[in-house]
Design a protein around this motif. Structure first.
Motif, PDB file in Angstrom:
ATOM      1  N   UNK A 115      51.428  46.328  37.816  1.00  0.00           N
ATOM      2  CA  UNK A 115      50.752  46.327  38.900  1.00  0.00           C
ATOM      3  C   UNK A 115      49.293  46.898  38.603  1.00  0.00           C
ATOM      4  N   UNK A 116      48.364  46.433  39.090  1.00  0.00           N
ATOM      5  CA  UNK A 116      46.923  46.933  38.744  1.00  0.00           C
ATOM      6  C   UNK A 116      46.276  47.345  40.110  1.00  0.00           C
ATOM      7  N   UNK A 117      45.497  48.645  40.068  1.00  0.00           N
ATOM      8  CA  UNK A 117      44.784  48.938  41.173  1.00  0.00           C
ATOM      9  C   UNK A 117      43.438  48.113  41.062  1.00  0.00           C
ATOM     10  N   UNK A 118      43.488  47.225  42.171  1.00  0.00           N
ATOM     11  CA  UNK A 118      42.142  46.392  42.278  1.00  0.00           C
ATOM     12  C   UNK A 118      42.095  46.192  43.868  1.00  0.00           C
ATOM     13  N   UNK A 119      41.290  47.135  44.373  1.00  0.00           N
ATOM     14  CA  UNK A 119      41.098  47.023  45.828  1.00  0.00           C
ATOM     15  C   UNK A 119      40.239  45.981  46.164  1.00  0.00           C
ATOM     16  N   UNK A 120      40.815  45.402  47.263  1.00  0.00           N
ATOM     17  CA  UNK A 120      40.440  44.190  47.993  1.00  0.00           C
ATOM     18  C   UNK A 120      41.093  42.998  47.522  1.00  0.00           C
ATOM     19  N   UNK A 121      42.029  42.788  46.761  1.00  0.00           N
ATOM     20  CA  UNK A 121      42.992  41.882  46.219  1.00  0.00           C
ATOM     21  C   UNK A 121      44.305  41.898  46.907  1.00  0.00           C
ATOM     22  N   UNK A 122      44.804  43.134  47.463  1.00  0.00           N
ATOM     23  CA  UNK A 122      46.050  42.758  48.046  1.00  0.00           C
ATOM     24  C   UNK A 122      47.010  43.191  47.095  1.00  0.00           C
TER      25      UNK A 122
END
Length: 206
Positions: free
Chosen positions: A178-185
């Motif tokens: 998992x990645x920390x990608x704000x705005x992507x859910x």
């Protein structure tokens, strides 16, 4: 000469058949040497290079990937190429775009499309299926992504850098990350679990 990085567990080599496919262009003698290595390899991460019948295996630390790691974007050093290509050993242009503790998303020259990560494939989720970057995009021919494509429901679509699809990184050592990608859910738990199960299903010794 062909190169691959792999993980060995008590059950064998994770994605053994995928690594065989990656090394196959070196010929039967190389595959025989790899099979001999795989039969006795100790658990851990190994970098393997085959050159004809000659095989060199070196221990490597655990994957750079960590769940929840932040991302940054950078133009791919291979942006001018077309299609998937063999995994290069270090030193390579990838070394210059890797930063400890961060996954670099490698993009088109205009920054609009994500091709891959600096140490992994990047996969999206459209609500029903995995989303893989089109095969004509420049990226390493990923063993883990090939397994996903062979066994899971997926679609090929450009991974837009300004998009909202959940993203994760995927490689043969860590598996899904998992990645920390704000705005992507958030990538669905069930979709992540399916990829984790795939690693176990495709782990074996020859």
């Amino acid at each position: 000469m062909r190169y691959t990085t792999l993980r060995v567990t008590a059950a064998g080599v994770v994605f053994y058949d995928g690594h065989v496919a990656r090394l196959a262009p070196e010929g039967e003698a190389a595959l025989a040497a790899f099979a001999a290595f795989a039969r006795q390899a100790a658990p851990g991460v190994h970098a393997v290079t085959v050159d004809g019948a000659a095989l060199r295996a070196e221990p490597r630390p655990a994957s750079r990937l960590v769940d929840g790691m932040p991302v940054r974007a950078c133009v791919s050093p291979f942006a001018a190429r077309r299609g998937r290509f063999p995994k290069p050993a270090s030193p390579s242009p990838y070394d210059g775009v890797r930063t400890p503790g961060v996954l670099t998303l490698l993009t088109a020259a205009d920054g609009g499309e994500i091709y891959e990560g600096c140490v992994a494939a990047v996969v999206g989720w459209d609500g029903a299926r995995y989303v893989c970057a089109p095969a004509d995009r420049p990226a390493v021919a990923s063993v883990a992504e090939a397994a996903l494509r062979a066994t899971c429901s997926f679609v090929e679509e450009p991974l837009r850098a300004d998009g909202v699809l959940p993203l994760l990184a995927l490689n043969a050592v860590k598996g899904p990350c998992r990645l920390a990608t704000p705005g992507r859910g958030r990538f669905p738990d069930a979709a992540v679990a399916r990829l984790e199960a795939l690693l176990e299903e495709q782990t074996r010794r020859p």
